[in-house]
Design a protein around this motif. Structure first.
Motif, PDB file in Angstrom:
ATOM      1  N   PRO A 245       0.781  -1.242   0.000  1.00 59.76           N
ATOM      2  CA  PRO A 245       0.000   0.000   0.000  1.00 59.76           C
ATOM      3  C   PRO A 245       0.815   1.295   0.000  1.00 59.76           C
ATOM      4  CG  PRO A 245      -0.038  -1.024   2.171  1.00 59.76           C
ATOM      5  CD  PRO A 245       0.630  -1.996   1.259  1.00 59.76           C
ATOM      6  N   ILE A 246       2.079   1.223   0.413  1.00 59.47           N
ATOM      7  CA  ILE A 246       2.891   2.434   0.510  1.00 59.47           C
ATOM      8  C   ILE A 246       3.919   2.457  -0.619  1.00 59.47           C
ATOM      9  CG2 ILE A 246       4.370   3.848   1.968  1.00 59.47           C
ATOM     10  CD1 ILE A 246       1.547   3.451   3.052  1.00 59.47           C
ATOM     11  N   PRO A 247       3.857   3.463  -1.516  1.00 58.02           N
ATOM     12  CA  PRO A 247       4.809   3.495  -2.634  1.00 58.02           C
ATOM     13  C   PRO A 247       6.172   4.022  -2.192  1.00 58.02           C
ATOM     14  CG  PRO A 247       3.363   5.397  -2.745  1.00 58.02           C
ATOM     15  CD  PRO A 247       2.883   4.568  -1.584  1.00 58.02           C
ATOM     16  N   GLU A 248       7.167   3.747  -3.019  1.00 59.73           N
ATOM     17  CA  GLU A 248       8.525   4.220  -2.756  1.00 59.73           C
ATOM     18  C   GLU A 248       8.987   5.084  -3.916  1.00 59.73           C
ATOM     19  OE1 GLU A 248      10.855   0.717  -2.341  1.00 59.73           O
ATOM     20  OE2 GLU A 248       9.844   0.026  -0.501  1.00 59.73           O
ATOM     21  N   LYS A 249       9.733   6.129  -3.599  1.00 58.86           N
ATOM     22  CA  LYS A 249      10.239   7.013  -4.645  1.00 58.86           C
ATOM     23  C   LYS A 249      11.370   6.327  -5.394  1.00 58.86           C
ATOM     24  CE  LYS A 249      11.308  11.842  -5.544  1.00 58.86           C
ATOM     25  NZ  LYS A 249      11.428  13.207  -4.953  1.00 58.86           N
ATOM     26  N   ILE A 250      11.336   6.402  -6.719  1.00 59.12           N
ATOM     27  CA  ILE A 250      12.359   5.766  -7.547  1.00 59.12           C
ATOM     28  C   ILE A 250      13.189   6.838  -8.256  1.00 59.12           C
ATOM     29  CG2 ILE A 250      11.155   3.587  -7.817  1.00 59.12           C
ATOM     30  CD1 ILE A 250      10.044   4.531 -10.437  1.00 59.12           C
ATOM     31  N   ALA A 251      14.204   6.405  -8.983  1.00 57.94           N
ATOM     32  CA  ALA A 251      15.212   7.318  -9.522  1.00 57.94           C
ATOM     33  C   ALA A 251      14.638   8.374 -10.461  1.00 57.94           C
ATOM     34  CB  ALA A 251      16.301   6.518 -10.246  1.00 57.94           C
ATOM     35  N   MET A 255       6.662   7.736  -7.866  1.00 55.07           N
ATOM     36  CA  MET A 255       6.441   6.850  -6.744  1.00 55.07           C
ATOM     37  C   MET A 255       5.991   5.501  -7.286  1.00 55.07           C
ATOM     38  SD  MET A 255       7.175   8.865  -4.245  1.00 55.07           S
ATOM     39  CE  MET A 255       6.608   7.943  -2.799  1.00 55.07           C
ATOM     40  N   ALA A 256       6.674   4.440  -6.875  1.00 54.99           N
ATOM     41  CA  ALA A 256       6.393   3.104  -7.401  1.00 54.99           C
ATOM     42  C   ALA A 256       5.864   2.212  -6.278  1.00 54.99           C
ATOM     43  CB  ALA A 256       7.646   2.496  -8.008  1.00 54.99           C
ATOM     44  N   TYR A 257       4.754   1.559  -6.544  1.00 53.35           N
ATOM     45  CA  TYR A 257       4.227   0.550  -5.621  1.00 53.35           C
ATOM     46  C   TYR A 257       4.963  -0.763  -5.874  1.00 53.35           C
ATOM     47  CZ  TYR A 257       0.378   3.767  -4.608  1.00 53.35           C
ATOM     48  OH  TYR A 257      -0.368   4.860  -4.217  1.00 53.35           O
ATOM     49  N   THR A 258       5.272  -1.463  -4.826  1.00 52.07           N
ATOM     50  CA  THR A 258       6.062  -2.693  -4.946  1.00 52.07           C
ATOM     51  C   THR A 258       5.208  -3.913  -4.628  1.00 52.07           C
ATOM     52  OG1 THR A 258       6.784  -2.524  -2.637  1.00 52.07           O
ATOM     53  CG2 THR A 258       8.171  -1.471  -4.318  1.00 52.07           C
ATOM     54  N   TRP A 267       2.892   2.975 -11.063  1.00 50.81           N
ATOM     55  CA  TRP A 267       3.607   4.205 -10.742  1.00 50.81           C
ATOM     56  C   TRP A 267       2.651   5.385 -10.600  1.00 50.81           C
ATOM     57  CZ3 TRP A 267       8.306   4.585 -14.670  1.00 50.81           C
ATOM     58  CH2 TRP A 267       9.189   3.515 -14.432  1.00 50.81           C
ATOM     59  N   TYR A 268       3.033   6.291  -9.700  1.00 49.15           N
ATOM     60  CA  TYR A 268       2.363   7.592  -9.603  1.00 49.15           C
ATOM     61  C   TYR A 268       3.430   8.661  -9.810  1.00 49.15           C
ATOM     62  CZ  TYR A 268       0.139  11.768  -7.743  1.00 49.15           C
ATOM     63  OH  TYR A 268      -0.347  13.047  -7.586  1.00 49.15           O
ATOM     64  N   CYS A 269       3.289   9.447 -10.873  1.00 53.82           N
ATOM     65  CA  CYS A 269       4.272  10.467 -11.229  1.00 53.82           C
ATOM     66  C   CYS A 269       3.632  11.841 -11.093  1.00 53.82           C
ATOM     67  CB  CYS A 269       4.778  10.246 -12.658  1.00 53.82           C
ATOM     68  SG  CYS A 269       5.471   8.592 -12.924  1.00 53.82           S
ATOM     69  N   ILE A 281       7.025  14.440 -19.476  1.00 51.29           N
ATOM     70  CA  ILE A 281       8.018  13.435 -19.034  1.00 51.29           C
ATOM     71  C   ILE A 281       8.011  12.262 -20.016  1.00 51.29           C
ATOM     72  CG2 ILE A 281       8.062  14.107 -16.613  1.00 51.29           C
ATOM     73  CD1 ILE A 281       6.031  11.892 -16.029  1.00 51.29           C
ATOM     74  N   ASN A 282       8.207  12.601 -21.278  1.00 53.07           N
ATOM     75  CA  ASN A 282       8.059  11.607 -22.339  1.00 53.07           C
ATOM     76  C   ASN A 282       9.076  10.477 -22.254  1.00 53.07           C
ATOM     77  OD1 ASN A 282       5.973  13.165 -23.230  1.00 53.07           O
ATOM     78  ND2 ASN A 282       7.010  13.961 -25.040  1.00 53.07           N
ATOM     79  N   ASP A 283      10.295  10.792 -21.848  1.00 53.00           N
ATOM     80  CA  ASP A 283      11.295   9.733 -21.709  1.00 53.00           C
ATOM     81  C   ASP A 283      10.858   8.706 -20.667  1.00 53.00           C
ATOM     82  OD1 ASP A 283      12.940  10.833 -23.635  1.00 53.00           O
ATOM     83  OD2 ASP A 283      14.193  11.914 -22.200  1.00 53.00           O
ATOM     84  N   THR A 284      10.357   9.217 -19.534  1.00 48.09           N
ATOM     85  CA  THR A 284       9.876   8.330 -18.472  1.00 48.09           C
ATOM     86  C   THR A 284       8.690   7.508 -18.961  1.00 48.09           C
ATOM     87  OG1 THR A 284      10.596   9.895 -16.772  1.00 48.09           O
ATOM     88  CG2 THR A 284       8.969   8.248 -16.116  1.00 48.09           C
ATOM     89  N   LEU A 285       7.784   8.149 -19.672  1.00 50.41           N
ATOM     90  CA  LEU A 285       6.608   7.461 -20.201  1.00 50.41           C
ATOM     91  C   LEU A 285       6.999   6.344 -21.161  1.00 50.41           C
ATOM     92  CD1 LEU A 285       3.594   7.107 -20.909  1.00 50.41           C
ATOM     93  CD2 LEU A 285       3.815   9.064 -22.456  1.00 50.41           C
TER      94      LEU A 285
END
Length: 294
Positions: A245-251, A255-258, A267-269, A281-285
């Motif tokens: 339930p708790i996401p973690e910030k990624i590089a 925020m990514a749920y694991t 992901w939540y961006c 954020i097209n590269d990320t997408l």
């Protein structure tokens, strides 16, 4: 003096004829302007992709598909929703391509959406076929109609049906998300990346979870039209995907749920732009979509 000035304003026969001609030609001129603006290639620079190592990808039978390469304008659904298609410049009709469909926000169209998202060059260079769809008045019926676009494209271009991806902004994001949970369309996308969607947790409470699916929610902290909707919907998708339930910030800043079922990415961006602006954020997408399609 006033009478003399008003007399000068009276139409002569020549002026009257010219005025009638202008009134006759004006609708035609407006139609032509709209047509060329919606089918403009100004922002449709397509890239060449590398097909090295593509032998393991699904293949298509040669001469089965008649779709052209490059920029193709003015395709239409059965109900008349227009969309434009962009393929890699060196498109090969025997290689199955990932398809990215981009839905337009209210007040926009396919040409404007291509300009504002600026996805074409990078996406086609990465091997995607990209489609930009007009914005219909949004309803369950029109959303289902938008959902027919991938199958229509797959009749003319070589598409990998296991790599159909949906994105869009505002109403376009709403359509992309809705197609992933509506009972008659949830089988279509293999991943979604809605931006600034107008769906919140209350809207979702009566909907059943689809099977786990990769989801990338893009939403701004400064979106005052749909405040915090992205936080709410990302939580719903994380629960559907059976994530922690708790996401973690990624590089990349998202925020990514694991621990999600089947290893799907959720992901939540969160950005800081106003509602009307594409997050950019097209590269990320594209990285997200490429990684989920492997």
């Amino acid at each position: 003096m006033f009478k003399a000035y008003s007399d000068k304003l009276k139409m002569t026969p020549a002026i009257r004829n010219n005025a009638f001609k202008l009134l006759f030609l004006l609708p035609i001129l407006i139609t032509l302007i709209v047509f060329f603006s919606e089918n403009s290639d100004e922002y449709s620079q397509v890239g060449s992709t590398s097909y090295a190592g593509q032998n393991e990808n699904p293949q298509c039978v040669a001469a089965t598909f008649e779709g052209e390469s490059g920029a193709i304008n003015g395709e239409s659904t059965l109900e008349g929703i227009k969309y434009n298609i962009r393929t890699p410049l060196n498109y090969k009709a025997t290689i199955a391509h990932p398809l990215l469909v981009v839905f337009s926000p209210a007040g926009s169209n396919r040409a404007k959406t291509e300009k504002t998202t600026a996805l074409t060059l990078k996406a086609t260079t990465a091997g995607f076929i990209v489609a930009y769809a007009d914005h219909p008045e949004l309803s369950p019926t029109s959303t289902i109609e938008l959902g027919t676009i991938p199958s229509l494209i797959a009749k003319q271009w070589c598409i990998d049906k296991e790599r159909i991806f949906l994105t869009g902004h505002s109403d376009g994001g709403t359509a992309a998300m809705a197609l992933a949970f509506m009972s008659g369309t949830k089988h279509i996308p293999k991943a979604i990346a809605p931006s600034a969607a107008g769906i919140n947790s209350q809207d979702l409470r009566d909907h059943k979870c689809p099977d786990p699916i990769p989801v990338m929610i893009m939403h701004s902290v400064n979106d005052h039209l749909f405040p915090k909707y992205g936080q709410q919907t990302s939580g719903w998708w994380a629960a559907c995907n059976q994530c922690e339930p708790i996401p973690e910030k990624i590089a990349n800043g998202c925020m990514a749920y694991t621990g999600c079922a089947k290893g799907v990415k959720t992901w939540y961006c969160e950005g800081d732009k106003l509602h009307a602006q594409w997050p950019g954020i097209n590269d990320t997408l594209l990285d997200f979509l490429i990684s989920t399609g492997r």
